[in-house]
Write a protein that holds these residues in place. Structure first.
Motif, PDB file in Angstrom:
ATOM      1  N   MET A  70       0.823  -1.203   0.000  1.00 37.81           N
ATOM      2  CA  MET A  70       0.000   0.000   0.000  1.00 37.81           C
ATOM      3  C   MET A  70       0.863   1.261   0.000  1.00 37.81           C
ATOM      4  N   ASN A  71       1.914   1.259   0.808  1.00 34.15           N
ATOM      5  CA  ASN A  71       2.753   2.450   0.894  1.00 34.15           C
ATOM      6  C   ASN A  71       3.605   2.657  -0.351  1.00 34.15           C
ATOM      7  N   ARG A  72       4.013   1.574  -1.012  1.00 31.54           N
ATOM      8  CA  ARG A  72       4.722   1.744  -2.280  1.00 31.54           C
ATOM      9  C   ARG A  72       3.822   2.398  -3.320  1.00 31.54           C
ATOM     10  N   LEU A  73       2.561   1.972  -3.356  1.00 32.80           N
ATOM     11  CA  LEU A  73       1.616   2.582  -4.296  1.00 32.80           C
ATOM     12  C   LEU A  73       1.398   4.054  -3.968  1.00 32.80           C
ATOM     13  N   GLN A  74       1.278   4.380  -2.681  1.00 29.29           N
ATOM     14  CA  GLN A  74       1.094   5.770  -2.293  1.00 29.29           C
ATOM     15  C   GLN A  74       2.330   6.595  -2.625  1.00 29.29           C
ATOM     16  N   ARG A  75       3.516   6.017  -2.422  1.00 34.00           N
ATOM     17  CA  ARG A  75       4.755   6.719  -2.757  1.00 34.00           C
ATOM     18  C   ARG A  75       4.819   7.014  -4.247  1.00 34.00           C
ATOM     19  N   THR A  76       4.517   6.001  -5.063  1.00 30.76           N
ATOM     20  CA  THR A  76       4.560   6.184  -6.518  1.00 30.76           C
ATOM     21  C   THR A  76       3.588   7.277  -6.955  1.00 30.76           C
ATOM     22  N   GLY A  77       2.379   7.231  -6.411  1.00 31.23           N
ATOM     23  CA  GLY A  77       1.391   8.246  -6.771  1.00 31.23           C
ATOM     24  C   GLY A  77       1.821   9.644  -6.352  1.00 31.23           C
ATOM     25  N   TYR A  78       2.369   9.767  -5.153  1.00 35.21           N
ATOM     26  CA  TYR A  78       2.806  11.071  -4.664  1.00 35.21           C
ATOM     27  C   TYR A  78       3.920  11.642  -5.537  1.00 35.21           C
ATOM     28  N   LEU A  79       4.937  10.809  -5.806  1.00 33.92           N
ATOM     29  CA  LEU A  79       6.061  11.294  -6.608  1.00 33.92           C
ATOM     30  C   LEU A  79       5.631  11.631  -8.034  1.00 33.92           C
ATOM     31  N   HIS A  80       4.685  10.870  -8.574  1.00 33.77           N
ATOM     32  CA  HIS A  80       4.185  11.167  -9.920  1.00 33.77           C
ATOM     33  C   HIS A  80       3.475  12.522  -9.934  1.00 33.77           C
ATOM     34  N   ARG A  81       2.628  12.759  -8.955  1.00 34.98           N
ATOM     35  CA  ARG A  81       1.922  14.037  -8.893  1.00 34.98           C
ATOM     36  C   ARG A  81       2.895  15.188  -8.676  1.00 34.98           C
ATOM     37  N   ARG A  82       3.914  14.966  -7.852  1.00 40.00           N
ATOM     38  CA  ARG A  82       4.886  16.029  -7.610  1.00 40.00           C
ATOM     39  C   ARG A  82       5.701  16.319  -8.864  1.00 40.00           C
ATOM     40  N   LYS A  83       6.025  15.266  -9.611  1.00 35.47           N
ATOM     41  CA  LYS A  83       6.760  15.460 -10.854  1.00 35.47           C
ATOM     42  C   LYS A  83       5.942  16.272 -11.857  1.00 35.47           C
ATOM     43  N   LEU A  84       4.661  15.972 -11.947  1.00 33.18           N
ATOM     44  CA  LEU A  84       3.796  16.728 -12.862  1.00 33.18           C
ATOM     45  C   LEU A  84       3.706  18.192 -12.438  1.00 33.18           C
ATOM     46  N   ARG A  85       3.605  18.438 -11.141  1.00 34.24           N
ATOM     47  CA  ARG A  85       3.540  19.828 -10.661  1.00 34.24           C
ATOM     48  C   ARG A  85       4.809  20.579 -10.984  1.00 34.24           C
ATOM     49  N   GLU A  86       5.945  19.923 -10.773  1.00 33.57           N
ATOM     50  CA  GLU A  86       7.208  20.607 -11.014  1.00 33.57           C
ATOM     51  C   GLU A  86       7.451  20.810 -12.503  1.00 33.57           C
ATOM     52  N   GLN A  87       7.015  19.861 -13.336  1.00 34.85           N
ATOM     53  CA  GLN A  87       7.121  20.061 -14.780  1.00 34.85           C
ATOM     54  C   GLN A  87       6.268  21.236 -15.209  1.00 34.85           C
ATOM     55  N   LYS A  88       5.093  21.351 -14.610  1.00 36.54           N
ATOM     56  CA  LYS A  88       4.192  22.457 -14.936  1.00 36.54           C
ATOM     57  C   LYS A  88       4.802  23.797 -14.539  1.00 36.54           C
ATOM     58  N   ASN A  89       5.559  23.761 -13.441  1.00 32.73           N
ATOM     59  CA  ASN A  89       6.225  24.986 -12.986  1.00 32.73           C
ATOM     60  C   ASN A  89       7.577  25.208 -13.638  1.00 32.73           C
ATOM     61  N   GLY A  90       7.979  24.283 -14.534  1.00 35.16           N
ATOM     62  CA  GLY A  90       9.221  24.455 -15.265  1.00 35.16           C
ATOM     63  C   GLY A  90      10.449  23.957 -14.578  1.00 35.16           C
ATOM     64  N   THR A  91      10.282  23.062 -13.567  1.00 31.13           N
ATOM     65  CA  THR A  91      11.442  22.479 -12.904  1.00 31.13           C
ATOM     66  C   THR A  91      11.397  20.980 -13.057  1.00 31.13           C
ATOM     67  N   GLY A  92      12.525  20.322 -12.889  1.00 27.76           N
ATOM     68  CA  GLY A  92      12.606  18.873 -13.036  1.00 27.76           C
ATOM     69  C   GLY A  92      12.622  18.180 -11.699  1.00 27.76           C
ATOM     70  N   LEU A  93      12.371  16.902 -11.713  1.00 34.40           N
ATOM     71  CA  LEU A  93      12.384  16.087 -10.483  1.00 34.40           C
ATOM     72  C   LEU A  93      12.908  14.708 -10.802  1.00 34.40           C
ATOM     73  N   LYS A  94      13.910  14.293 -10.043  1.00 31.43           N
ATOM     74  CA  LYS A  94      14.419  12.936 -10.188  1.00 31.43           C
ATOM     75  C   LYS A  94      13.747  12.058  -9.156  1.00 31.43           C
ATOM     76  N   THR A  95      13.038  11.032  -9.590  1.00 34.93           N
ATOM     77  CA  THR A  95      12.281  10.188  -8.671  1.00 34.93           C
ATOM     78  C   THR A  95      12.955   8.853  -8.401  1.00 34.93           C
ATOM     79  N   ASP A  96      14.056   8.567  -9.067  1.00 36.22           N
ATOM     80  CA  ASP A  96      14.762   7.279  -8.987  1.00 36.22           C
ATOM     81  C   ASP A  96      13.750   6.159  -8.784  1.00 36.22           C
TER      82      ASP A  96
END
Length: 330
Positions: free
Chosen positions: A304-330
């Motif tokens: 459950m927590n791996r799924l929540q982690r993946t979802g959180y990092l995906h949403r954060r990556k989309l937000r940062e791309q929208k704001n013009g910054t990158g995110l490394k999620t390894d």
């Protein structure tokens, strides 16, 4: 041995076997009846009259400006306690204090303290000086911003220190300040808010889970030390409650509002030394600790927590791309 001899042996064994079986069935039925009556006593009748200013004029709540802590402050004020509110933000403390004074007509006192630091306790001790404290609610706590692997937690060194100070040191130090005066009067209640995450390891929330397990063990050990002196020290292990910390916005039967949870939990004080505090949570606690193998509980928690982690990092990556910054999620 002939068939006749075997038949004679079976006939001789019939009576002892009958009584063994009858004793076993009777024992099981008595155990079930005891559990049903105990459950009725806790979850239907409750012990709601125990928590009253007869224990002492003042109640102290840490983490009192949001969620479960605020609800404890409101419920205790409704029962007539003068309130000491302790939290980090003086602005929020003032708002809650005014609300309690206006709604319930009780005296309030506020102490602004950051429990992430360890130099705050002389200030808190001075603020509590001379007060007859009947109830202490050790509620302040901090969790992960999102589930994460241990070595990938941002700023891990400070994260560890802050979580230990807030979740563990606060419980020990606040108990150190308040318990002596309760022991001198031979009455008082300390509620230590742990978490269902402390009932078993929760991967990707490992530090949080471990600190809450400490709170549970600390509470149960201390209860045995001081119960003969009239002190009640209860370990409270809620599952999800609809608070800002859990990010649950819509309450459900198994995810109650903090007000509903606190009202139910206070009815268990003096009846259960270790409690999930709310009947649906008690059922969940029984299933996950008695019915399901611990290895499966850990596996499902990690999944459950791996799924929540993946979802959180995906949403954060989309937000940062929208704001013009990158995110490394390894």
């Amino acid at each position: 041995m002939t068939w006749t001899d075997a038949g004679d042996m079976l006939r001789r064994a019939e009576t002892p076997l009958f009584w063994v079986g009858a004793f076993t069935v009777a024992s099981i039925l008595l155990w079930v009846l005891y559990r049903l009556l105990s459950g009725f006593r806790v979850w239907v009748l409750g012990n709601g009259q125990l928590i009253s200013p007869q224990l002492g004029k003042w109640a102290v709540v840490t983490g009192a400006t949001d969620g479960i802590g605020k609800s404890y402050a409101e419920e205790l004020a409704r029962r007539g306690f003068a309130m000491v509110l302790i939290s980090r933000s003086q602005h929020k403390l003032d708002d809650v204090a005014r609300s309690l004074e206006d709604r319930f007509g009780v005296e309030t006192k506020t102490i602004a303290a950051d429990f992430g630091k360890t130099n705050i306790y002389p200030t808190i001790e001075a603020g509590l000086s001379g007060l007859e404290i009947g109830v202490l609610v050790n509620n302040v706590g901090v969790s992960y911003p999102y589930p994460e692997y241990y070595l990938r937690i941002p700023d891990l060194d400070n994260f560890i220190t802050n979580m230990i100070n807030v979740n563990m040191t606060s419980v020990c130090q606040m108990t150190r300040l308040v318990l002596p005066r309760m022991a001198n009067r031979s009455k008082g209640v300390i509620l230590n808010i742990s978490s269902a995450s402390g009932m078993y390891p929760v991967p990707l929330l490992t530090i949080y889970s471990s600190t809450k397990a400490f709170v549970d063990f600390f509470s149960r050990g201390l209860q045995e030390e001081y119960r003969r002196q009239g002190i009640i020290i209860q370990s409270v292990l809620p599952f999800f409650v609809a608070t800002k910390m859990t990010r649950i916005r819509k309450p459900t039967l198994d995810k109650p509002t903090p007000e509903r949870y606190v009202a139910a939990e206070l009815n268990t004080v003096g009846l259960q030394g270790q409690t999930n505090g709310y009947f649906p949570h008690a059922v969940m606690g029984w299933v996950t600790t008695k019915m399901v193998p611990i290895g499966l509980v850990i596996f499902l928690g990690a999944r459950m927590n791996r799924l929540q982690r993946t979802g959180y990092l995906h949403r954060r990556k989309l937000r940062e791309q929208k704001n013009g910054t990158g995110l490394k999620t390894d």
